[in-house]
Design an enzyme around this catalytic site. Structure first.
Site, short mmCIF file in Angstrom:
data_model
loop_
_atom_site.label_atom_id
_atom_site.label_comp_id
_atom_site.label_asym_id
_atom_site.label_seq_id
_atom_site.Cartn_x
_atom_site.Cartn_y
_atom_site.Cartn_z
CD GLU A 102 -2.89 1.31 0.44
OE1 GLU A 102 -2.50 1.49 -0.74
OE2 GLU A 102 -4.07 1.36 0.78
CG ASP A 103 -0.92 4.83 -1.47
OD1 ASP A 103 -1.61 4.16 -0.67
OD2 ASP A 103 -1.42 5.69 -2.22
CG ASP A 106 -5.45 8.78 6.44
OD1 ASP A 106 -5.06 9.28 7.49
OD2 ASP A 106 -6.29 9.35 5.72
CG PHE A 156 -3.54 15.68 1.45
CD1 PHE A 156 -4.24 14.48 1.38
CD2 PHE A 156 -3.24 16.34 0.27
CE1 PHE A 156 -4.62 13.95 0.15
CE2 PHE A 156 -3.62 15.82 -0.96
CZ PHE A 156 -4.31 14.63 -1.01
NE ARG A 169 -2.85 8.54 -9.34
CZ ARG A 169 -3.49 8.13 -8.26
NH1 ARG A 169 -2.82 7.75 -7.20
NH2 ARG A 169 -4.81 8.12 -8.20
P1 IMP Z 1 -7.45 4.88 4.88
O1 IMP Z 1 -8.55 3.96 4.50
O2 IMP Z 1 -7.98 6.08 5.63
O3 IMP Z 1 -6.32 4.22 5.62
O4 IMP Z 1 -6.88 5.51 3.55
C1 IMP Z 1 -6.11 4.82 2.68
C2 IMP Z 1 -6.14 5.41 1.28
O5 IMP Z 1 -6.47 6.82 1.29
C3 IMP Z 1 -4.78 5.34 0.66
O6 IMP Z 1 -4.64 4.17 -0.09
C4 IMP Z 1 -4.73 6.56 -0.22
O7 IMP Z 1 -5.27 6.26 -1.49
C5 IMP Z 1 -5.62 7.54 0.45
N1 IMP Z 1 -4.84 8.52 1.24
C6 IMP Z 1 -4.69 8.54 2.59
N2 IMP Z 1 -3.92 9.56 2.99
C7 IMP Z 1 -3.54 10.20 1.85
C8 IMP Z 1 -2.71 11.35 1.59
O8 IMP Z 1 -2.15 12.01 2.50
N3 IMP Z 1 -2.57 11.70 0.28
C9 IMP Z 1 -3.15 11.02 -0.75
N4 IMP Z 1 -3.94 9.95 -0.55
C10 IMP Z 1 -4.13 9.54 0.74
#
Ligand code: IMP
Length: 179
Positions: A102-103, A106, A156, A169
């Site tokens: 995963e990138d 969050d 962010f 990206r």
């Molecule tokens: P989560 O479900 O809240 O953990 O979010 C995960 C997904 O939200 C990641 O795979 C990203 O695609 C997106 N995401 C979360 N934080 C960021 C950020 O700071 N920048 C860009 N995309 C984010």
């Protein structure tokens, strides 16, 4: 230096040289941990495409690479907690060792959703490898989270695969939003 992405401004947080070094360290850790196995690396699109490419290039053992596509941000700068399942795995994962790549983790909701969905298919094991983790934002604890590139503040970020409204990206480093 200020970098505009869409209607927001960003500044460098993690230069690419640092990412390269860390990705190689993660690759070595994975090689050691999976020495006698042939894991399946599952990239979560779109954000992980550069990370998984660099990671796989640094791993000197047989791995399989495949992808799923999920979305949760929908053009904003914070999680909507709604997950859209865009496409699924096309391989049988029963009895396989999975590494979900995963990138960024969050809130953890996306990863939790994916793990629960894949568990039902009875893989031998699931581990998560994320380039970035925002510890202050985590709402769902992910016990499978084994490999973390960098912990960052609850800010962010874009670059190295991560986007703001599909832009940014292609930036090589990780850039944070300027307040
Ligand atoms: P989560 O479900 O809240 O953990 O979010 C995960 C997904 O939200 C990641 O795979 C990203 O695609 C997106 N995401 C979360 N934080 C960021 C950020 O700071 N920048 C860009 N995309 C984010």
């Amino acid at each position: 230096m200020k970098i505009p992405v869409g209607d927001l401004e960003f500044e460098l947080l993690i230069p690419y040289a640092q990412i390269e070094t860390r990705v190689k360290e993660l690759a070595k850790q994975i090689e050691t941990d999976y020495a006698d196995r042939k894991p399946v690396m599952v990239g979560i699109l779109t954000g992980s495409f550069l990370f998984i490419a660099d990671l796989v290039k640094s791993i000197e053992m047989t791995t399989e690479v495949t992808f799923v596509k999920l979305a949760s941000y929908f053009g904003g700068t914070s999680s909507t907690r709604q997950i859209r399942d865009d496409f699924d795995l096309t391989i049988d994962i029963k009895g396989r060792d999975l590494i979900l790549v995963e990138d960024i983790v969050d809130t953890g909701n996306t990863m939790h959703y994916l793990i629960e969905k894949l568990k039902v298919r009875q893989p031998a094991s699931i581990a998560v490898c994320t380039l970035l983790l925002k510890p202050e934002a985590v709402e769902v604890n992910i016990k499978e989270l084994k490999y973390v590139g960098f912990e960052i503040k609850n800010e962010f970020v874009v670059g190295y695969g991560l986007d703001y409204r599909e832009e940014g990206r292609n930036l090589l480093g990780i850039y944070r939003r300027r307040s």
